[in-house]
Design a protein around this motif. Structure first.
Motif, PDB file in Angstrom:
ATOM      1  N   TRP A 131     -13.650  10.813  27.194  1.00  0.00           N
ATOM      2  CA  TRP A 131     -13.561  10.143  28.677  1.00  0.00           C
ATOM      3  C   TRP A 131     -13.636   8.933  28.695  1.00  0.00           C
ATOM      4  CZ3 TRP A 131     -17.783  10.252  32.529  1.00  0.00           C
ATOM      5  CH2 TRP A 131     -17.505   9.887  33.932  1.00  0.00           C
ATOM      6  N   ILE A 132     -12.863   7.884  29.169  1.00  0.00           N
ATOM      7  CA  ILE A 132     -13.070   6.604  29.322  1.00  0.00           C
ATOM      8  C   ILE A 132     -13.454   6.130  30.647  1.00  0.00           C
ATOM      9  CG2 ILE A 132     -12.313   4.127  28.879  1.00  0.00           C
ATOM     10  CD1 ILE A 132     -10.475   5.019  26.509  1.00  0.00           C
ATOM     11  N   ALA A 133     -14.205   5.719  31.118  1.00  0.00           N
ATOM     12  CA  ALA A 133     -14.488   5.250  32.508  1.00  0.00           C
ATOM     13  C   ALA A 133     -15.166   3.736  32.689  1.00  0.00           C
ATOM     14  CB  ALA A 133     -15.886   6.178  33.103  1.00  0.00           C
ATOM     15  N   ASP A 134     -14.642   3.354  33.568  1.00  0.00           N
ATOM     16  CA  ASP A 134     -15.203   1.728  33.528  1.00  0.00           C
ATOM     17  C   ASP A 134     -15.847   1.680  35.277  1.00  0.00           C
ATOM     18  OD1 ASP A 134     -13.065   1.575  35.900  1.00  0.00           O
ATOM     19  OD2 ASP A 134     -12.196  -0.018  34.860  1.00  0.00           O
ATOM     20  N   GLY A 135     -16.110   2.919  35.786  1.00  0.00           N
ATOM     21  CA  GLY A 135     -16.606   2.889  37.194  1.00  0.00           C
ATOM     22  C   GLY A 135     -15.631   2.865  38.257  1.00  0.00           C
ATOM     23  N   MET A 136     -14.215   2.495  38.064  1.00  0.00           N
ATOM     24  CA  MET A 136     -13.364   2.529  39.204  1.00  0.00           C
ATOM     25  C   MET A 136     -12.165   3.536  38.489  1.00  0.00           C
ATOM     26  SD  MET A 136     -13.398   0.370  41.693  1.00  0.00           S
ATOM     27  CE  MET A 136     -11.488  -0.493  41.627  1.00  0.00           C
ATOM     28  N   TYR A 137     -11.823   3.248  37.228  1.00  0.00           N
ATOM     29  CA  TYR A 137     -10.853   4.076  36.837  1.00  0.00           C
ATOM     30  C   TYR A 137     -11.244   5.080  35.562  1.00  0.00           C
ATOM     31  CZ  TYR A 137      -6.986   1.830  39.288  1.00  0.00           C
ATOM     32  OH  TYR A 137      -6.113   1.168  40.237  1.00  0.00           O
ATOM     33  N   GLN A 138     -10.284   6.334  35.437  1.00  0.00           N
ATOM     34  CA  GLN A 138     -10.780   7.030  34.390  1.00  0.00           C
ATOM     35  C   GLN A 138      -9.465   7.416  33.768  1.00  0.00           C
ATOM     36  OE1 GLN A 138     -12.200  10.532  36.353  1.00  0.00           O
ATOM     37  NE2 GLN A 138     -14.132   9.693  37.098  1.00  0.00           N
ATOM     38  N   MET A 139      -9.823   7.610  32.409  1.00  0.00           N
ATOM     39  CA  MET A 139      -8.429   8.154  31.602  1.00  0.00           C
ATOM     40  C   MET A 139      -9.239   9.182  30.249  1.00  0.00           C
ATOM     41  SD  MET A 139      -7.607   5.025  28.893  1.00  0.00           S
ATOM     42  CE  MET A 139      -7.007   6.077  27.715  1.00  0.00           C
ATOM     43  N   MET A 140      -8.540   9.837  29.614  1.00  0.00           N
ATOM     44  CA  MET A 140      -9.044  10.564  28.479  1.00  0.00           C
ATOM     45  C   MET A 140      -7.953  10.240  27.194  1.00  0.00           C
ATOM     46  SD  MET A 140      -8.718  14.607  29.376  1.00  0.00           S
ATOM     47  CE  MET A 140      -6.925  15.246  29.329  1.00  0.00           C
ATOM     48  N   PHE A 141      -8.918  10.642  26.036  1.00  0.00           N
ATOM     49  CA  PHE A 141      -8.008  10.908  24.728  1.00  0.00           C
ATOM     50  C   PHE A 141      -8.764  11.767  23.962  1.00  0.00           C
ATOM     51  CE2 PHE A 141     -11.079   7.367  23.737  1.00  0.00           C
ATOM     52  CZ  PHE A 141     -11.368   7.887  22.475  1.00  0.00           C
ATOM     53  N   LEU A 142      -7.772  12.392  22.970  1.00  0.00           N
ATOM     54  CA  LEU A 142      -8.283  13.639  22.187  1.00  0.00           C
ATOM     55  C   LEU A 142      -8.138  13.201  20.896  1.00  0.00           C
ATOM     56  CD1 LEU A 142      -6.777  15.201  24.901  1.00  0.00           C
ATOM     57  CD2 LEU A 142      -8.030  16.991  23.770  1.00  0.00           C
ATOM     58  N   THR A 143      -9.071  13.274  19.674  1.00  0.00           N
ATOM     59  CA  THR A 143      -8.664  13.191  18.325  1.00  0.00           C
ATOM     60  C   THR A 143      -8.347  14.356  17.916  1.00  0.00           C
ATOM     61  OG1 THR A 143     -11.213  13.762  17.782  1.00  0.00           O
ATOM     62  CG2 THR A 143     -10.516  11.359  18.104  1.00  0.00           C
ATOM     63  N   THR A 144      -7.293  14.769  17.205  1.00  0.00           N
ATOM     64  CA  THR A 144      -6.795  15.964  16.618  1.00  0.00           C
ATOM     65  C   THR A 144      -6.882  16.194  15.250  1.00  0.00           C
ATOM     66  OG1 THR A 144      -4.754  15.216  16.043  1.00  0.00           O
ATOM     67  CG2 THR A 144      -5.197  15.481  18.496  1.00  0.00           C
ATOM     68  N   GLY A 145      -7.167  14.955  14.346  1.00  0.00           N
ATOM     69  CA  GLY A 145      -7.116  15.280  12.911  1.00  0.00           C
ATOM     70  C   GLY A 145      -5.897  14.718  12.352  1.00  0.00           C
TER      71      GLY A 145
END
Ligand SMILES: [Zn+2]
Ligand SMILES: [Zn+2]
Length: 357
Positions: free
Chosen positions: A107-121
């Protein structure tokens, strides 16, 4: 109701009816499909391939992906629930926090906006790329993995949530709802490259040992809004539907269709998830947060009706209704975060919905 509304509503009504059994009926879960040995292309039976908007994955690669995903066991970390109460510390130098909230799910958060990413191998799947984060997205990914970004998912059309998509290599796959792809093809915006894989109802994205299920549950906010769901982690991402533990953003998040907006709450609550990435706020959301937002929204609708019963016609009738509705709402939720920010704007949207929809 005109005939277009009926055409649009029928599939919606049908889908509302089946949402509680989403996984077993129309859209069997990735697990079920894998156990039946269904190939990736069959999984995505509703995939829409325009001339420019479709790409092929070799069948050999599909088999490999299916195999790796099948062997993976992924979970949400119990400590992640702490972030549903208090947001993470944001390093002021970096301007963001990158947190593994479940196996390989960040989860990436900057206090205002949020997004996500997944490592898969086999490469990183990124979901959204908020404009304000820019190159920090690559930095955050490089903080935790050496895997290259291979896939990007757009949750909806809006620039503020996907306007940094151009920071990724040109050859990645970009997945979105067909409406998002059509909108972006029209916009021709170099910051929001046109998707290469699109779908209409549902799409299962399997890369390496991760699986994401993408669902279209109606345009609850803008155009091409989707729910991104990791069944293994029980994490959902639905952006700009609501703000956990806070009042809605102006005009109910600039909702284009309040009927769809309200209905989306129940559709999402029928899915099995423990935390939701809402796109905003310092915290992660829970089903309780979403239930509260539904109650709040229905209370504002009630307030709009109450205002209609007590307000005399005038040259500024709609304005008077919105003012009255806002006054009631602020009285009812004095402690809710941001309640004072835009109660009138939210009531304007609700008054028009109550009177005209
Ligand atoms: Zn938006
Ligand atoms: Zn937003």
């Amino acid at each position: 109701m005109n005939s277009w509304s009926i055409i649009l509503l029928v599939p919606l009504i049908l889908s509302v009816g089946v949402i509680p059994s989403l996984q077993s009926e129309i859209t069997p879960s990735a697990e079920a499909l894998k156990s039946k040995g269904t190939s990736l292309s069959e999984t995505n039976s509703n995939k829409v391939c325009g001339d420019r908007l479709c790409s092929e994955i070799s069948s050999e690669k599909k088999e490999m992906k299916k195999h790796t995903a099948m062997n993976a066991k992924k979970e949400l970390f119990p400590a992640t629930m702490d972030y549903t109460i208090t947001g993470p510390e944001i390093d002021p130098e970096k301007g963001y926090a990158v947190i593994e909230i479940g196996d390989g799910l960040y989860w990436i958060a900057d206090g205002m906006y949020q997004m996500m990413f997944l490592t898969t191998g086999e490469g990183v799947i990124v979901v959204d790329a908020p404009m304000g984060l820019g190159d920090k997205i690559l930095q955050a990914i490089n903080d935790v993995t050496t895997e290259p970004v291979t896939h990007l998912v757009y949750t909806h059309i809006h620039k503020d949530h996907i306007g940094s998509a151009h920071v990724f290599p040109d050859d990645i796959e970009i997945v979105s709802h067909i409406d998002t792809a059509e909108h972006l093809a029209m916009k021709n915006d170099p910051q929001r490259p046109v998707p290469t894989i699109t779908f209409d109802e549902q799409y299962t994205l399997m890369v390496g040992d991760q699986v994401l299920e993408l669902y279209y549950i109606g345009p609850f906010h803008s155009k091409g809004d989707i729910v991104v769901y990791s069944p293994a982690h029980k994490v959902a991402m639905a952006v700009d539907l609501f703000h956990p533990n806070a009042a809605p953003f102006q005009y109910f998040g600039i909702a284009r269709d309040m009927g769809e907006h309200i209905a989306a709450h129940d559709k999402l609550l029928a899915m099995d998830w423990d935390v939701i990435i809402s796109g905003h706020e310092p915290i992660l959301g829970t089903p309780e947060h979403l239930k509260f937002n539904k109650e709040f929204t229905m209370q504002v609708l009630d307030n709009a009706f109450s205002a209609m019963q007590t307000t005399q016609p005038s040259a500024n009738y709609f304005g008077d209704l919105a003012d009255k509705c806002a006054e009631l709402t602020v009285e009812q939720y004095p402690d809710l975060k941001d309640i004072e920010v835009s109660p009138v704007e939210n009531c304007v949207t609700m008054v028009f919905y109550a009177m005209l929809d």
